[in-house]
Design an enzyme around this catalytic site. Structure first.
Site, short mmCIF file in Angstrom:
data_model
loop_
_atom_site.label_atom_id
_atom_site.label_comp_id
_atom_site.label_asym_id
_atom_site.label_seq_id
_atom_site.Cartn_x
_atom_site.Cartn_y
_atom_site.Cartn_z
N ASN A 112 42.00 53.52 53.11
CA ASN A 112 41.14 53.44 52.03
C ASN A 112 39.85 52.88 52.58
O ASN A 112 39.64 52.06 53.57
CB ASN A 112 41.41 52.36 51.12
CG ASN A 112 40.77 52.01 49.82
OD1 ASN A 112 40.53 53.32 49.34
ND2 ASN A 112 40.42 50.90 49.55
N HIS A 136 32.03 53.19 45.57
CA HIS A 136 30.96 52.20 44.92
C HIS A 136 29.74 52.81 44.92
O HIS A 136 29.26 53.29 46.19
CB HIS A 136 30.96 50.95 45.85
CG HIS A 136 32.64 50.26 45.69
ND1 HIS A 136 32.90 49.70 44.54
CD2 HIS A 136 33.57 50.15 46.45
CE1 HIS A 136 34.20 49.34 45.06
NE2 HIS A 136 34.46 49.27 46.09
O1 G3I Z 1 41.53 32.83 43.56
C1 G3I Z 1 40.68 32.10 44.58
C2 G3I Z 1 40.21 30.64 43.87
O2 G3I Z 1 41.65 30.07 43.72
C3 G3I Z 1 39.33 30.07 44.70
O3 G3I Z 1 39.09 28.56 44.17
C4 G3I Z 1 38.18 30.55 44.77
C5 G3I Z 1 37.09 29.93 45.69
O4 G3I Z 1 37.51 30.03 47.06
O5 G3I Z 1 38.29 32.09 45.42
C6 G3I Z 1 39.30 32.68 44.87
O6 G3I Z 1 39.49 33.93 45.54
C7 G3I Z 1 38.51 35.05 45.16
C8 G3I Z 1 39.18 36.38 45.00
O7 G3I Z 1 38.26 37.62 44.76
C9 G3I Z 1 39.91 36.25 43.64
O8 G3I Z 1 39.02 36.21 42.34
C10 G3I Z 1 37.74 35.21 46.59
O9 G3I Z 1 37.02 33.83 46.79
C11 G3I Z 1 36.84 36.19 46.41
O10 G3I Z 1 36.40 36.73 47.92
C12 G3I Z 1 37.59 37.60 45.93
O11 G3I Z 1 36.59 38.59 46.29
C13 G3I Z 1 37.32 40.06 46.00
C14 G3I Z 1 36.90 40.66 47.38
O12 G3I Z 1 37.48 42.06 47.35
C15 G3I Z 1 37.40 40.06 48.43
O13 G3I Z 1 38.91 40.26 48.56
C16 G3I Z 1 36.75 40.74 44.77
O14 G3I Z 1 37.31 40.18 43.72
C17 G3I Z 1 37.21 42.22 44.65
O15 G3I Z 1 36.46 42.94 43.62
C18 G3I Z 1 36.88 42.92 46.05
O16 G3I Z 1 37.31 44.01 46.01
C19 G3I Z 1 37.30 44.91 47.38
C20 G3I Z 1 38.39 45.62 47.76
O17 G3I Z 1 39.51 44.72 47.79
C21 G3I Z 1 38.17 46.42 48.84
N1 G3I Z 1 37.00 47.23 48.58
C22 G3I Z 1 35.92 46.63 48.45
C23 G3I Z 1 36.12 45.72 47.13
C24 G3I Z 1 34.72 45.39 46.53
O18 G3I Z 1 34.26 44.25 47.60
#
Ligand code: G3I
Length: 313
Positions: free
Chosen positions: A168, A204
């Site tokens: 991906n 995106h």
């Molecule tokens: O769930 C924890 C929470 O317990 C904690 O208190 C909080 C603060 O640290 O973090 C929360 O986790 C967050 C998670 O999303 C769930 O909401 C992370 O901080 C945050 O970084 C994470 O962001 C995600 C990001 O990927 C990184 O994994 C986005 O929601 C998600 O839309 C994004 O998706 C990515 C795909 O996986 C790969 N391609 C790009 C795409 C967009 O960036």
């Protein structure tokens, strides 16, 4: 959407990334997800950060809840993602034996979901067009070299022989360095008979510079078809308040997927503006956005109509 997609001579999966929190708390979100899609991707719940918070300690409850919802609604699951350099638990970054860590994670997770998920993003975002070898020199690369990618796919195939295995990537829909590096990588993998089945083109579109015309995208799908690879639109969102532009991009993209025999599915990265979009992806909690086919009020936008029309031969 799912009804239209399933009636096609060659049905394609149509879906969205879903998150467990709104699925549990928001009845409208759950209703739309259950009726509109036949393919879903857990947005975060199957990332290493959440599945293996401590070495050997697995937390499957939230991911299993999403899988259970999907199966109860006749929806296939595209699982995301086994190997990435983001969304990792702290202990993984400091583990000295990265190869064992990666292989153990893949085996345990792919085995756990075997039979309940249809596809995996085995490796997410390995490309860095600024490096001579076109690869991101992430912690897995530093420990094992470029071979970590092939090793990951072999381990995933061994753990779940029935899952369709994808690589991906973002930003490879356009012509340019990222596409060239991605194409070179997957060509090499196929020539080495690595068990990679397809490529996810995330799609995106954050700003005007990201707009990819249909024919530029079609060219990529056909180039990958020539390598014997499936393609899926894996994470589409179009950040703009201009609904005509947004509708055009979504509609054209799903139409190309419907038309090209090796394109297996179309997934938006979320479906309602209520829970934000990738533009704010790393913000927590997510903030409302404008990039998706349903409004913050869970009403379909022109982009939804365009998706329906794009599914109509
Ligand atoms: O769930 C924890 C929470 O317990 C904690 O208190 C909080 C603060 O640290 O973090 C929360 O986790 C967050 C998670 O999303 C769930 O909401 C992370 O901080 C945050 O970084 C994470 O962001 C995600 C990001 O990927 C990184 O994994 C986005 O929601 C998600 O839309 C994004 O998706 C990515 C795909 O996986 C790969 N391609 C790009 C795409 C967009 O960036």
């Amino acid at each position: 959407l799912r009804g239209r997609a399933q009636k096609l001579a060659r049905p394609i999966g149509v879906g969205s990334a879903l998150a467990i929190a709104p699925l549990v708390a928001d009845d409208r979100y759950r209703a739309v997800a259950g009726e509109q899609f036949d393919l879903i991707t857990p947005e975060n719940e199957m990332k290493p950060q959440f599945l293996q918070p401590a070495r050997g300690v697995f937390a499957f409850a939230e991911a299993d809840a999403l899988v259970d919802f999907a199966r109860a609604n006749g929806i296939k699951v595209h699982a995301h993602t086994l190997v990435w350099f983001e969304a990792l638990p702290t202990w993984m970054r400091s583990a000295p034996d990265k190869r064992s860590v990666m292989l153990e994670h893949i085996r345990a997770v792919a085995t756990h979901f075997a039979g309940r998920v249809a596809e995996w993003d085995v490796v997410n975002e390995p490309i860095n067009q600024d490096n001579p070898d076109g690869l991101e020199h992430n912690l897995w690369y530093q420990a094992m070299g470029a071979d970590y990618i092939a090793e990951a796919f072999r381990a995933a195939r061994a753990a779940d022989p029935n899952a369709v295995l994808y690589l991906n990537e973002y930003g490879a829909e356009q012509d340019g360095g990222r596409w060239n590096a991605l194409y070179a990588l997957v060509k090499k993998l196929r020539q080495a008979r690595v068990p990679i089945d397809g490529v996810g083109l995330q799609s995106h579109e954050y700003d005007a510079a990201d707009r990819v015309p249909a024919e530029v995208f079609r060219k990529k799908v056909r180039a990958l078809a020539a390598l014997g690879l499936k393609v899926r639109v894996s994470e589409m969102d179009v950040s703009t308040s201009d609904q005509a532009v947004q509708a055009k991009q979504f509609g054209e993209r799903i139409a190309v997927c419907r038309q090209e025999p090796n394109c297996t599915g179309f997934t938006s990265w979320g479906f309602t503006d209520r829970y934000g979009s990738t533009a704010d992806a790393n913000r927590y909690p997510p903030v409302p956005g404008n990039a998706l086919p349903w409004t913050t009020g869970l009403q379909p936008k022109r982009a939804h109509t365009a998706l329906l029309n794009g599914l109509t031969p």
